[in-house]
Design an enzyme around this catalytic site. Structure first.
Site, PDB file in Angstrom:
ATOM      1  N   PHE A   1       0.780  -1.425  -0.054  1.00 34.04           N
ATOM      2  CA  PHE A   1      -0.183   0.109   0.053  1.00 34.04           C
ATOM      3  C   PHE A   1       0.779   1.347   0.019  1.00 34.04           C
ATOM      4  O   PHE A   1       1.534   1.260   0.868  1.00 34.04           O
ATOM      5  CB  PHE A   1      -1.055   0.133   1.445  1.00 34.04           C
ATOM      6  CG  PHE A   1      -1.692   1.196   1.161  1.00 34.04           C
ATOM      7  CD1 PHE A   1      -3.162   0.931   0.483  1.00 34.04           C
ATOM      8  CD2 PHE A   1      -1.696   2.412   1.665  1.00 34.04           C
ATOM      9  CE1 PHE A   1      -4.053   2.104   0.126  1.00 34.04           C
ATOM     10  CE2 PHE A   1      -2.481   3.402   1.559  1.00 34.04           C
ATOM     11  CZ  PHE A   1      -3.722   3.458   0.906  1.00 34.04           C
TER      12      PHE A   1
ATOM     13  N   ASP B   1       9.596   2.681   1.476  1.00 33.26           N
ATOM     14  CA  ASP B   1       8.313   3.405   1.803  1.00 33.26           C
ATOM     15  C   ASP B   1       8.102   3.337   3.212  1.00 33.26           C
ATOM     16  O   ASP B   1       7.501   2.564   3.731  1.00 33.26           O
ATOM     17  CB  ASP B   1       7.000   2.837   1.198  1.00 33.26           C
ATOM     18  CG  ASP B   1       5.686   3.915   1.444  1.00 33.26           C
ATOM     19  OD1 ASP B   1       5.934   4.814   2.626  1.00 33.26           O
ATOM     20  OD2 ASP B   1       4.829   3.964   0.719  1.00 33.26           O
TER      21      ASP B   1
ATOM     22  N   LYS C   1       2.975  11.018   7.226  1.00 34.42           N
ATOM     23  CA  LYS C   1       2.309  10.458   8.684  1.00 34.42           C
ATOM     24  C   LYS C   1       2.602  11.256   9.688  1.00 34.42           C
ATOM     25  O   LYS C   1       2.649  12.491  10.099  1.00 34.42           O
ATOM     26  CB  LYS C   1       2.070   9.108   8.688  1.00 34.42           C
ATOM     27  CG  LYS C   1       1.215   8.473   7.793  1.00 34.42           C
ATOM     28  CD  LYS C   1       0.775   7.178   8.192  1.00 34.42           C
ATOM     29  CE  LYS C   1       0.112   6.140   7.101  1.00 34.42           C
ATOM     30  NZ  LYS C   1      -1.033   6.706   6.792  1.00 34.42           N
TER      31      LYS C   1
HETATM   32  C1  LIG Z   1       3.199   2.790   3.396  1.00 35.83           C
HETATM   33  C2  LIG Z   1       2.237   3.828   2.905  1.00 35.83           C
HETATM   34  N1  LIG Z   1       2.675   4.814   1.975  1.00 35.83           N
HETATM   35  C3  LIG Z   1       1.901   5.605   1.555  1.00 35.83           C
HETATM   36  C4  LIG Z   1       0.655   5.981   2.224  1.00 35.83           C
HETATM   37  C5  LIG Z   1      -0.167   7.264   1.579  1.00 35.83           C
HETATM   38  O1  LIG Z   1      -0.355   8.120   2.545  1.00 35.83           O
HETATM   39  P1  LIG Z   1      -1.279   9.329   2.546  1.00 35.83           P
HETATM   40  O2  LIG Z   1      -2.549   8.697   2.720  1.00 35.83           O
HETATM   41  O3  LIG Z   1      -0.889  10.398   3.147  1.00 35.83           O
HETATM   42  O4  LIG Z   1      -1.243   9.840   0.911  1.00 35.83           O
HETATM   43  C6  LIG Z   1       0.325   5.272   3.289  1.00 35.83           C
HETATM   44  C7  LIG Z   1      -0.973   5.451   4.054  1.00 35.83           C
HETATM   45  O5  LIG Z   1      -1.479   4.766   4.617  1.00 35.83           O
HETATM   46  C8  LIG Z   1       1.071   4.060   3.662  1.00 35.83           C
HETATM   47  O6  LIG Z   1       0.848   3.266   4.834  1.00 35.83           O
END
Ligand SMILES: Cc1ncc(COP(=O)(O)O)c(C=O)c1O
Length: 408
Positions: free
Chosen positions: A142, A227, A256
């Site tokens: 994700f 990520d 986050k």
């Molecule tokens: C690992 C990871 N990358 C990217 C995102 C996307 O972040 P955003 O919702 O701030 O776009 C998330 C959101 O849960 C995430 O868990």
């Protein structure tokens, strides 16, 4: 449900698009690990905005920093320089052991930034064939919700009806280093992966996986992009999850908790030779790097470091996972995680972890399911041990209620 709660829910459903399925609670106030609903009931927040609230709600130091900065300057655009931006870039690069920073707002934007950097690096440095750069991703990932990002999602629910998809991606099983080596082609520019899959159900890869990923990718001149939007910034018991294996990537994606639980702040952090492929005008964001966000980011990082929140996450996380396993909760298939990123996977007869989430709400604890059968616990890293204990006891009780209702 009272009329006050009903009224807000009805207006939200009437006028707001239906892209979420919220629990039926209207929150009006928050402090530390707690939130209060419109009826005055208090809840322990064990979801923490999908781990964006690592500092807890409205951390007083971050609120004070915002108040100070508000009196000077809040928004400039990157058409000009600003002091908090310079401080943020230096602070975050040094914290990660990397060289340069590109601030954005949301996690998905920072992931998109990493993808663009990888492709540009591929053409300008690795010299792959024009328009053929290939990026490998992991099944169950994700990384956000943009068209390009859902293009390499393996979850039908995230992809369906959003095609046509962006080409140039392929996916391999998560945690499988041999599959990574086999998937690399002469056009491969990067491997994008979460050190622990968060939304995928708190999936911890085999020990040594991250180090192996670095070895394989570097052998083939492929960038490693971690990520850490969810795992980063002390959540898993280290400042960054890659530090569990001393496996520094070429590009690190953060979001986050970088916003201190108050503002959206994200960033791409990387090695100089990679980050420098971007030239002025090739990428940007109106709000990315704005003085107010950067002030929040600076204070958020200082608090994590000064209050040793990664050590705290490691200690409390180990304790919580141990307690949850020892409770022998009926219907629980597995308890897993690292630090205060914990997944409780339920047996099928529970009928989905959302059933436990709904029961928990009645007990004054907020937590949600991720990927159907797993309940995610990600409390504020500042949570008191007694509050954590109360949360764990509530998980035990709620699970027992659901299991009993289903005849077990
Ligand atoms: C690992 C990871 N990358 C990217 C995102 C996307 O972040 P955003 O919702 O701030 O776009 C998330 C959101 O849960 C995430 O868990």
């Amino acid at each position: 449900m009272s009329s006050k709660t009903n009224e807000v829910i009805e207006r939200s459903e009437r006028w707001g698009a239906h892209n979420y399925h919220p629990l039926p609670v209207v929150l009006v106030k928050a402090e530390g690990p707690f939130v209060w609903d419109i009826e005055g009931k208090r809840y322990l927040d064990m979801l923490s905005c999908y781990s964006a609230l690592s500092h807890g709600h409205r951390h007083p130091r971050i609120v004070a920093a915002i108040e100070r900065q508000m009196k000077h300057i809040t928004l400039t655009s990157r058409a000009f320089y600003n002091e908090p931006y310079a401080e943020f870039c230096e602070k975050l690069a040094k914290l990660a052991g990397l060289d340069m920073v590109l601030p954005m707002n949301s996690g998905a934007e920072a992931v998109e930034t990493a993808l663009k950097i990888a492709r540009a690096w591929g053409y300008r440095v690795k010299k792959v064939r024009e328009n053929s750069a290939h990026i490998i991703t992991a099944a169950g990932n994700f990384h956000g919700r943009t068209i390009s990002i859902v293009s390499f999602s393996t979850e039908e629910a995230y992809r369906a009806p959003f095609g046509p998809f962006t080409p140039g991606f392929s996916s391999i099983p998560y945690g499988d280093a041999d599959a990574l080596e086999k998937a690399i082609t002469p056009d491969t520019v990067a491997f994008l992966v979460e050190p622990i899959q968060g939304e995928g159900g708190i999936i911890v890869p085999p020990a040594g996986y991250l180090k192996k990923v670095i070895e394989i990718c570097h052998k083939h001149n492929v960038l490693v992009m971690f990520d850490e939007v969810q795992t980063g910034l002390a959540r898993t018991g280290r400042m960054f999850a890659f530090q569990h294996e001393d496996a520094t990537p070429d590009v690190l994606v953060l979001g986050k908790a970088l916003g201190g639980g108050i503002l959206p702040v994200s960033a791409c952090v990387g090695k100089r030779e990679v980050m420098e492929v971007l030239k002025p005008g090739e990428h940007g964001s109106t709000f990315g790097g704005m003085p107010l966000s950067m002030t929040v980011g600076n204070e958020a990082i200082d608090i994590l470091v000064e209050d040793k929140l990664s050590e705290r996450a490691a200690e409390l996380g180990e304790y919580a996972i141990g307690q949850l396993r020892a409770m022998k909760i009926p219907g629980v298939r597995e308890v897993r995680g690292k630090g205060l990123l914990i997944g409780i996977e339920y047996e099928d007869f529970i009928g989905g972890a959302h059933n436990v989430g709904e029961e928990l709400m009645k007990l004054g604890v907020l937590a949600k399911d991720t990927r159907q059968d797993t309940l995610r616990l990600a409390p504020a890293l500042t949570i008191a041990k007694t509050d954590l204990d109360a949360g764990l006891a509530a998980v035990d009780k709620a699970s027992r209620v659901v299991a009993a209702a289903r005849g077990k």
